[in-house]
Design a protein around this motif. Structure first.
Motif, PDB file in Angstrom:
ATOM      1  N   ILE A  65      10.328   2.675   0.014  1.00  0.00           N
ATOM      2  CA  ILE A  65       9.196   3.353  -0.613  1.00  0.00           C
ATOM      3  C   ILE A  65       8.010   2.390  -0.662  1.00  0.00           C
ATOM      4  O   ILE A  65       8.144   1.243  -1.098  1.00  0.00           O
ATOM      5  N   LYS A  66       6.870   2.840  -0.210  1.00  0.00           N
ATOM      6  CA  LYS A  66       5.679   2.000  -0.244  1.00  0.00           C
ATOM      7  C   LYS A  66       5.180   1.894  -1.686  1.00  0.00           C
ATOM      8  O   LYS A  66       5.073   2.898  -2.393  1.00  0.00           O
ATOM      9  N   ILE A  67       4.876   0.680  -2.116  1.00  0.00           N
ATOM     10  CA  ILE A  67       4.423   0.435  -3.487  1.00  0.00           C
ATOM     11  C   ILE A  67       2.988  -0.062  -3.473  1.00  0.00           C
ATOM     12  O   ILE A  67       2.655  -1.014  -2.762  1.00  0.00           O
ATOM     13  N   VAL A  68       2.149   0.602  -4.253  1.00  0.00           N
ATOM     14  CA  VAL A  68       0.771   0.135  -4.466  1.00  0.00           C
ATOM     15  C   VAL A  68       0.605  -0.106  -5.965  1.00  0.00           C
ATOM     16  O   VAL A  68       0.793   0.802  -6.769  1.00  0.00           O
ATOM     17  N   LEU A  69       0.287  -1.330  -6.320  1.00  0.00           N
ATOM     18  CA  LEU A  69       0.070  -1.688  -7.718  1.00  0.00           C
ATOM     19  C   LEU A  69      -1.370  -1.360  -8.093  1.00  0.00           C
ATOM     20  O   LEU A  69      -2.302  -1.777  -7.401  1.00  0.00           O
ATOM     21  N   VAL A  70      -1.533  -0.589  -9.161  1.00  0.00           N
ATOM     22  CA  VAL A  70      -2.872  -0.220  -9.606  1.00  0.00           C
ATOM     23  C   VAL A  70      -3.078  -0.701 -11.033  1.00  0.00           C
ATOM     24  O   VAL A  70      -2.249  -0.476 -11.893  1.00  0.00           O
ATOM     25  N   THR A  87      -2.474  -3.125 -13.171  1.00  0.00           N
ATOM     26  CA  THR A  87      -1.670  -4.295 -13.497  1.00  0.00           C
ATOM     27  C   THR A  87      -0.810  -4.718 -12.314  1.00  0.00           C
ATOM     28  O   THR A  87      -0.705  -4.009 -11.315  1.00  0.00           O
ATOM     29  N   THR A  88      -0.149  -5.866 -12.462  1.00  0.00           N
ATOM     30  CA  THR A  88       0.646  -6.385 -11.355  1.00  0.00           C
ATOM     31  C   THR A  88       1.953  -6.966 -11.891  1.00  0.00           C
ATOM     32  O   THR A  88       2.309  -6.773 -13.055  1.00  0.00           O
ATOM     33  N   THR A  89       2.680  -7.677 -11.043  1.00  0.00           N
ATOM     34  CA  THR A  89       3.931  -8.329 -11.415  1.00  0.00           C
ATOM     35  C   THR A  89       3.845  -9.817 -11.092  1.00  0.00           C
ATOM     36  O   THR A  89       2.867 -10.275 -10.502  1.00  0.00           O
ATOM     37  N   GLN A  90       4.889 -10.553 -11.456  1.00  0.00           N
ATOM     38  CA  GLN A  90       4.886 -11.994 -11.222  1.00  0.00           C
ATOM     39  C   GLN A  90       4.730 -12.327  -9.747  1.00  0.00           C
ATOM     40  O   GLN A  90       3.975 -13.233  -9.371  1.00  0.00           O
ATOM     41  N   ASP A  91       5.446 -11.611  -8.908  1.00  0.00           N
ATOM     42  CA  ASP A  91       5.372 -11.808  -7.461  1.00  0.00           C
ATOM     43  C   ASP A  91       5.161 -10.455  -6.796  1.00  0.00           C
ATOM     44  O   ASP A  91       6.117  -9.714  -6.537  1.00  0.00           O
ATOM     45  N   PRO A  92       3.901 -10.119  -6.511  1.00  0.00           N
ATOM     46  CA  PRO A  92       3.605  -8.789  -5.953  1.00  0.00           C
ATOM     47  C   PRO A  92       3.735  -8.706  -4.435  1.00  0.00           C
ATOM     48  O   PRO A  92       3.242  -7.758  -3.830  1.00  0.00           O
ATOM     49  N   SER A  93       4.407  -9.666  -3.826  1.00  0.00           N
ATOM     50  CA  SER A  93       4.472  -9.698  -2.361  1.00  0.00           C
ATOM     51  C   SER A  93       5.167  -8.473  -1.775  1.00  0.00           C
ATOM     52  O   SER A  93       4.958  -8.134  -0.606  1.00  0.00           O
ATOM     53  N   PHE A  94       6.010  -7.792  -2.570  1.00  0.00           N
ATOM     54  CA  PHE A  94       6.702  -6.601  -2.078  1.00  0.00           C
ATOM     55  C   PHE A  94       5.766  -5.401  -1.937  1.00  0.00           C
ATOM     56  O   PHE A  94       6.085  -4.435  -1.258  1.00  0.00           O
ATOM     57  N   ALA A  95       4.609  -5.450  -2.590  1.00  0.00           N
ATOM     58  CA  ALA A  95       3.683  -4.313  -2.611  1.00  0.00           C
ATOM     59  C   ALA A  95       2.838  -4.265  -1.347  1.00  0.00           C
ATOM     60  O   ALA A  95       2.450  -5.301  -0.796  1.00  0.00           O
ATOM     61  N   SER A  96       2.545  -3.055  -0.908  1.00  0.00           N
ATOM     62  CA  SER A  96       1.654  -2.890   0.245  1.00  0.00           C
ATOM     63  C   SER A  96       0.234  -3.286  -0.103  1.00  0.00           C
ATOM     64  O   SER A  96      -0.521  -3.779   0.734  1.00  0.00           O
ATOM     65  N   SER A  97      -0.149  -3.065  -1.374  1.00  0.00           N
ATOM     66  CA  SER A  97      -1.487  -3.411  -1.823  1.00  0.00           C
ATOM     67  C   SER A  97      -1.490  -3.487  -3.347  1.00  0.00           C
ATOM     68  O   SER A  97      -0.616  -2.928  -4.014  1.00  0.00           O
TER      69      SER A  97
END
Length: 325
Positions: free
Chosen positions: A119-124, A126-136
């Motif tokens: 599943i493609k993840i886009v953080l809007v 806020t973010t997480t400690q390591d957002p490298s898994f997110a597409s954007s």
């Protein structure tokens, strides 16, 4: 952000994950191969005007892209309530999830697992400690907004003085960045004495108590930065109860109807408004690109606007958040 629910069980949160699901027009066959992209938007908290405004941007962009959107969120900005919703959404297998994580650490694993499942993840927002898994990741320039808040307090208090921050909880990426920006400005200006940050746990009543205690200890405080909706609401109440409206200047973050009302009444002297609809629109654009296998922008920052009594009836009006689309 109006609703304060002190205790919500995980079972209730699970019910909320299903019962509060709202869908935009249209239906989707789902799956990454669907001709009609299936998106999900998981808010930081349901009913908050900031996330409602973001939802409006998401729905508009999704409609233009021929996609469907399911929107839901927890009753409080709380990872223990948001995680069951994430799990429920992941089980429905959308093509992409736009999500505002409620904690940088607690939401890391479930969102990373969703990405690993395809599943493609886009953080809007806020973010997480390591957002490298997110597409954007799309968010406001929160540190810049915090610095802008200090500049607003400085303009209101050109001779300097004691200032403090009444925040929510540590661990929320956007709030931490706003506090950092304010601290940077305050500590760099020798005419101001920075009294630090206190945490209200996103509870207006607690924020009011903190302000009352701070004023009892330092009755000459000249400014308070409240970096989100609830902390601004409670700060204003505490200052009003202390009879210090003419002395203590408040700069809040966000521009929901309640904050704008306080601004017009002179309780709050300035607001730093974000652009949530733009965050939503750009989030959808990146999600669609990710679904199609196109390259995405890993990080996007949107702007902010300082709203005062002088511009709220003019250019500032367009930055006020919406209660509905």
């Amino acid at each position: 952000m109006k609703l304060v629910t002190p205790k919500v069980t995980l079972a209730a949160a699970g019910i909320l994950a299903v019962a509060s699901l709202t869908a935009c027009a249209g239906s989707s066959t789902g799956g990454s191969g669907s001709s009609q992209p299936k998106l999900a938007f998981i808010q930081g908290v349901a009913g908050d005007e900031f996330y409602v405004s973001m939802q409006c941007g998401i729905e508009s962009a999704a409609k233009a892209a021929g996609a469907t959107v399911n929107t839901q969120g927890p009753a409080k900005f709380d990872p223990t309530l948001q995680k069951p919703i994430v799990d429920s959404v992941v089980a429905s297998r959308p093509d992409a999830i736009l999500v505002a994580p409620t904690d940088v650490a607690a939401m890391q694993a479930p969102l990373k697992a969703a990405a690993a499942a395809g599943i493609k993840i886009v953080l809007v927002d806020t973010t997480t400690q390591d957002p490298s898994f997110a597409s954007s990741a799309v968010s406001s320039d929160n540190k810049g907004g915090g610095l802008e808040a200090f500049k607003a307090i400085k303009a209101l208090n050109p001779n300097g003085g004691k200032v403090l921050v009444i925040s929510t909880d540590p661990g929320v990426s956007t709030i931490d960045a706003r506090v950092a920006g304010f601290e940077e400005g305050a500590k760099a200006d020798s005419s101001f004495q920075y009294l630090g940050v206190q945490y209200s746990h996103n509870d207006p009543a607690e924020a009011s108590k903190l302000v009352s205690a701070a004023l009892a200890k330092d009755p000459d405080i000249v400014g308070v930065f409240a970096p989100n909706t609830f902390s601004a609401e409670g700060t204003a109440t505490g200052i009003r109860q202390a009879g210090k409206q003419n002395q203590v200047k408040i700069v809040g973050f966000d521009a929901g109807p309640a904050q704008v009302k306080q601004l017009k009444e002179g309780v709050v002297q300035a607001l730093i408004a974000q652009e949530p609809a733009s965050i939503g629109t750009q989030g959808v654009e990146q999600a669609i690109k990710a679904i199609k296998g196109e390259s995405t922008e890993k990080e996007i920052q949107t702007g902010f606007k300082q709203i005062t009594a002088d511009n709220i009836s003019g250019e500032g009006a367009q930055y006020v958040y919406k209660s509905s689309c």
